[in-house]
Motif scaffolding. Structure first.
Motif, PDB file in Angstrom:
ATOM      1  N   VAL A 173      66.239  56.123  58.936  1.00  0.00           N
ATOM      2  CA  VAL A 173      65.629  57.227  58.201  1.00  0.00           C
ATOM      3  C   VAL A 173      64.168  57.332  58.598  1.00  0.00           C
ATOM      4  CG1 VAL A 173      65.084  58.144  55.926  1.00  0.00           C
ATOM      5  CG2 VAL A 173      67.226  56.905  56.289  1.00  0.00           C
ATOM      6  N   ALA A 208      60.253  58.031  58.284  1.00  0.00           N
ATOM      7  CA  ALA A 208      59.324  57.772  57.190  1.00  0.00           C
ATOM      8  C   ALA A 208      57.894  57.986  57.672  1.00  0.00           C
ATOM      9  CB  ALA A 208      59.489  56.360  56.645  1.00  0.00           C
ATOM     10  N   PHE A 218      62.738  59.188  47.388  1.00  0.00           N
ATOM     11  CA  PHE A 218      63.560  58.472  48.365  1.00  0.00           C
ATOM     12  C   PHE A 218      64.205  57.251  47.713  1.00  0.00           C
ATOM     13  CE2 PHE A 218      63.985  55.119  51.560  1.00  0.00           C
ATOM     14  CZ  PHE A 218      64.788  55.750  52.494  1.00  0.00           C
ATOM     15  N   ALA A 231      67.104  58.285  45.568  1.00  0.00           N
ATOM     16  CA  ALA A 231      68.247  58.752  46.356  1.00  0.00           C
ATOM     17  C   ALA A 231      69.067  57.591  46.912  1.00  0.00           C
ATOM     18  CB  ALA A 231      67.767  59.650  47.494  1.00  0.00           C
ATOM     19  N   HIS A 232      68.439  56.445  47.145  1.00  0.00           N
ATOM     20  CA  HIS A 232      69.156  55.296  47.728  1.00  0.00           C
ATOM     21  C   HIS A 232      69.292  54.139  46.743  1.00  0.00           C
ATOM     22  CE1 HIS A 232      69.349  56.849  51.860  1.00  0.00           C
ATOM     23  NE2 HIS A 232      68.149  57.346  51.643  1.00  0.00           N
ATOM     24  N   THR A 273      58.493  67.341  50.165  1.00  0.00           N
ATOM     25  CA  THR A 273      58.650  66.405  51.287  1.00  0.00           C
ATOM     26  C   THR A 273      59.852  66.800  52.130  1.00  0.00           C
ATOM     27  OG1 THR A 273      59.935  64.918  49.851  1.00  0.00           O
ATOM     28  CG2 THR A 273      57.589  64.490  50.059  1.00  0.00           C
ATOM     29  N   ASP A 285      65.045  66.902  51.579  1.00  0.00           N
ATOM     30  CA  ASP A 285      66.185  66.027  51.330  1.00  0.00           C
ATOM     31  C   ASP A 285      65.624  64.640  51.068  1.00  0.00           C
ATOM     32  OD1 ASP A 285      68.509  64.588  51.182  1.00  0.00           O
ATOM     33  OD2 ASP A 285      69.353  65.321  53.064  1.00  0.00           O
ATOM     34  N   ASP A 286      65.680  64.219  49.808  1.00  0.00           N
ATOM     35  CA  ASP A 286      65.079  62.937  49.438  1.00  0.00           C
ATOM     36  C   ASP A 286      65.689  61.769  50.196  1.00  0.00           C
ATOM     37  OD1 ASP A 286      63.376  64.135  47.661  1.00  0.00           O
ATOM     38  OD2 ASP A 286      64.723  63.904  45.941  1.00  0.00           O
ATOM     39  N   ALA A 287      66.939  61.883  50.576  1.00  0.00           N
ATOM     40  CA  ALA A 287      67.608  60.770  51.243  1.00  0.00           C
ATOM     41  C   ALA A 287      67.263  60.667  52.724  1.00  0.00           C
ATOM     42  CB  ALA A 287      69.127  60.904  51.083  1.00  0.00           C
ATOM     43  N   ARG A 288      66.597  61.690  53.294  1.00  0.00           N
ATOM     44  CA  ARG A 288      66.377  61.719  54.741  1.00  0.00           C
ATOM     45  C   ARG A 288      64.915  61.538  55.144  1.00  0.00           C
ATOM     46  NH1 ARG A 288      69.893  63.932  58.170  1.00  0.00           N
ATOM     47  NH2 ARG A 288      68.261  65.124  59.227  1.00  0.00           N
ATOM     48  N   PHE A 289      64.034  61.389  54.180  1.00  0.00           N
ATOM     49  CA  PHE A 289      62.626  61.211  54.516  1.00  0.00           C
ATOM     50  C   PHE A 289      61.953  60.372  53.443  1.00  0.00           C
ATOM     51  CE2 PHE A 289      58.128  62.568  54.495  1.00  0.00           C
ATOM     52  CZ  PHE A 289      57.797  62.216  55.794  1.00  0.00           C
ATOM     53  N   ALA A 290      61.101  59.425  53.891  1.00  0.00           N
ATOM     54  CA  ALA A 290      60.439  58.503  52.965  1.00  0.00           C
ATOM     55  C   ALA A 290      58.949  58.453  53.269  1.00  0.00           C
ATOM     56  CB  ALA A 290      61.044  57.104  53.069  1.00  0.00           C
TER      57      ALA A 290
END
Length: 402
Positions: free
Chosen positions: A100, A102, A140, A143-144, A177, A186-191
């Motif tokens: 992912v 970041a 993020f 999401a995880h 973001t 997309d919270d799961a794809r960027f940190a």
């Protein structure tokens, strides 16, 4: 007597009247809801930016020594500045074959940052003596399913490191973001990871240096002139071009969202109110045409044209007021519901829905005026009865025996 007749008329056309009330209510609801959302987003954005000292100018560069910050701080056009390290990273998560993307951001070790502070949503702040600690973007982490105390691996500058999450954070510069090259968040794809300054210096081989300057202009200073001056000073250090807050990605999205709501609040409600005015025109005209004999009878018993006109005006006024009151209530409920959606979508740590009282007055007044205009548009000659002097319009002529 006319008030008793008014009650019977309202009951007789209750279906049509209810439909018009709902149309007016929808128009007023859109007006109140959008006005409240605009006020809430603008006020929350301003408060959030001021409380956490969001920079007004961002100046990225390749590498510059820390001594350059003293030179920049001496400029009279600058009220506050902060030099930091900003770089990319790849986070490896269990069960995911693709890392992912970041963004790693440095934080001063023994003080609060002068600009672009972070809001700690959970956990604690970084310990300056532990270089393996990070703050992770809350969206993020949620999401995880990551929480303070968990560990994760990240690759930065070709080196893989393992970090411990000690806190979840949010920041005004990351309201919206998105991963690089994408527009939809997309919270799961960027940190976003915040690390101690010395730890990030070592990770990116920037010991005693920085690669981004955050600036708050002094009162009265020209922002564009300051940007041009920074570009000249930082050109020798690989400056890629300073830019103002209006061009910052996260702020740009929230500003355009507010502007879109403002445009919608000026265009959508009038459509509903215009439809309501047209419907009231149709209902009132048909009622007057159907009651020509009654109007003539009322005139023969001494009722004036003004009294008869006020009777039909009350009919439209009751419908308009009912729709306006219903619309104000629905606007508050819809606005509060959508404010929670915006808080999750734009990552505000707080968002209070607030409606300017002027919005209620405007919605109420406009709905009543539009409904009244629709009813009064019908020729007032239909409410006049004079022997051998009918209304000039053929379809509005009244034939009644005194």
């Amino acid at each position: 007597m006319l008030d008793h007749k008014l009650g019977r008329d309202l009951w007789r056309v209750k279906g049509q009247g209810l439909a018009i009330v709902l149309v007016i209510a929808l128009g007023v609801m859109m007006l109140v809801m959008m006005d409240g959302l605009v006020n809430s987003l603008e006020e929350t954005r301003r408060t959030y930016y001021e409380r956490y000292r969001l920079a007004q100018i961002f100046a990225p560069l390749k590498r510059a020594p820390r001594q350059l910050l003293d030179v920049l701080a001496a400029m009279p056009e600058i009220a506050a500045l902060e030099g930091r390290i900003n770089g990319g990273a790849l986070i490896s998560l269990p069960g995911q074959a693709v890392p992912v993307r970041a963004q790693a951001v440095s934080l001063p070790e023994f003080r609060e940052p002068a600009l672009n502070a972070v809001y700690l949503a959970a956990g604690r702040q970084l310990d300056a003596t532990r270089p393996d600690e990070i703050l992770l973007l809350q969206g993020f982490a949620d999401a995880h399913g990551l929480r303070p105390g968990d560990e994760l691996s990240a690759t930065m500058h070709g080196s893989r490191r393992r970090f411990t999450i000690v806190g979840l954070a949010q920041a005004p510069e990351f309201l919206y973001t998105t991963a690089p090259g994408e527009l939809v968040p997309d919270d799961a794809r960027f940190a976003v990871m915040w690390m101690n300054e010395r730890a990030l210096e070592a990770a990116f081989d920037l010991d005693g240096a920085f690669n981004e300057v955050l600036v708050a202009p002094a009162r009265g200073a020209s922002e564009q002139a300051l940007i041009d001056r920074l570009d000249q000073l930082l050109a020798a250090y690989g400056g890629t071009g300073a830019y103002g807050l209006e061009d910052q990605l996260s702020n740009r999205f929230i500003v355009e969202e507010i502007e879109g709501l403002q445009v919608s609040s000026r265009t959508v409600p009038p459509v509903f109110l215009a439809v309501a005015a047209f419907l009231l025109y149709i209902v009132t005209s048909r009622m007057v045409q159907a009651e020509r004999d009654q109007i003539g009878l009322l005139k023969s018993f001494g009722r004036t044209g003004l009294e008869v006109g006020l009777h039909y005006f009350k009919f439209t006024l009751i419908i308009a007021v009912g729709g306006a009151l219903l619309g104000c209530g629905l606007g508050m409920l819809a606005g509060r519901s959508l404010s929670g959606f915006y808080q999750e979508f734009y990552k505000f740590p707080f968002l209070l829905f607030r409606v300017d009282p002027a919005a209620f007055v405007t919605g109420f007044t406009v709905s009543v005026l539009s409904a009244s205009a629709g009813a009064c548009w019908y020729c007032d000659g239909c409410l006049r009865w004079r022997r051998r002097k009918p209304c000039g319009r053929r379809r509005h002529r009244i034939s009644a025996t005194p």
